[in-house]
Design a protein around this motif. Structure first.
Motif, short mmCIF file in Angstrom:
data_model
loop_
_atom_site.label_atom_id
_atom_site.label_comp_id
_atom_site.label_asym_id
_atom_site.label_seq_id
_atom_site.Cartn_x
_atom_site.Cartn_y
_atom_site.Cartn_z
N ASP A 82 4.19 -1.51 1.99
CA ASP A 82 2.77 -1.43 1.66
C ASP A 82 2.30 -2.50 2.86
OD1 ASP A 82 2.42 0.56 -0.20
OD2 ASP A 82 3.24 -0.96 -1.86
N ARG A 86 -3.54 -4.11 0.92
CA ARG A 86 -3.69 -2.94 -0.01
C ARG A 86 -3.57 -3.64 -1.44
NH1 ARG A 86 0.63 0.97 -1.56
NH2 ARG A 86 -0.79 2.31 -2.80
N VAL A 88 -2.12 -3.29 -5.11
CA VAL A 88 -1.43 -2.51 -5.80
C VAL A 88 -0.91 -2.97 -7.37
CG1 VAL A 88 0.07 -1.94 -3.95
CG2 VAL A 88 0.66 -4.02 -4.97
N TYR A 93 5.01 -2.05 -9.28
CA TYR A 93 5.58 -2.47 -8.18
C TYR A 93 6.91 -2.89 -8.61
CZ TYR A 93 7.14 -5.08 -4.05
OH TYR A 93 8.00 -5.48 -2.98
N GLN A 117 -3.70 -6.42 -10.82
CA GLN A 117 -3.70 -5.60 -9.58
C GLN A 117 -3.63 -7.04 -8.68
OE1 GLN A 117 -4.18 -2.37 -8.80
NE2 GLN A 117 -3.59 -2.10 -10.90
N ALA A 120 -0.82 -6.14 -1.96
CA ALA A 120 0.64 -5.96 -1.61
C ALA A 120 1.38 -7.20 -0.76
CB ALA A 120 0.90 -4.78 -0.68
#
Length: 140
Positions: A82, A86, A88, A93, A117, A120
């Motif tokens: 990633d 970004r 994620v 993950y 969240q 990345a």
């Protein structure tokens, strides 16, 4: 004809570009991860070697090593896949990450992430720390 750059590395290409003499932190981190991965591969091979008593058990050991090395490759791809900025899901993950650690190390891993969240890049760093902890647990 081989030339030697200012860094002392020989190169067959006379027009080669010089390697940077001072790597940035990402290069050092990558070198560290490669070294750890190779060390882990050696640990896996030694562990499997203990059970080898004949040709059939040697084949089975090599099959186990292949599965674990493939899992290590998946871990590496997951960590570096990633874009760092970004966003994620932590749980999205880390759940497959834990399975890859289990597959590569042959040990049970339980991770209970929240649905938070994060970037990345941050989640990737968490993954690296978890991998280091798992490797150290295997070594010691």
């Amino acid at each position: 004809m081989r030339e030697t750059g200012s860094d002392g590395w020989a190169c067959a290409d006379p027009g080669h570009a010089e390697r940077p003499t001072r790597p940035d932190w990402r290069s050092g981190e990558a070198d560290h991860r490669v070294a750890n991965t190779l060390q882990l591969a050696a640990i896996i091979l030694r562990r499997e070697r203990r059970g080898v008593t004949d040709a059939a058990s040697a084949r089975a050991a090599l099959d186990n090593v292949a599965v674990r090395l493939a899992a290590m490759a998946r871990l590496h791809r997951q960590i570096s896949h990633d874009a760092p900025d970004r966003t994620v899901s932590l749980s999205g993950y880390l759940a497959p990450f834990a399975r890859n650690i289990e597959d590569s190390l042959g040990m049970a891993v339980e991770i209970r992430p929240t649905d938070a969240q994060a970037s990345a890049g941050v989640v990737g760093q968490i993954g690296i720390v978890l991998t280091e902890l798992a490797i150290n647990a295997t070594k010691h």
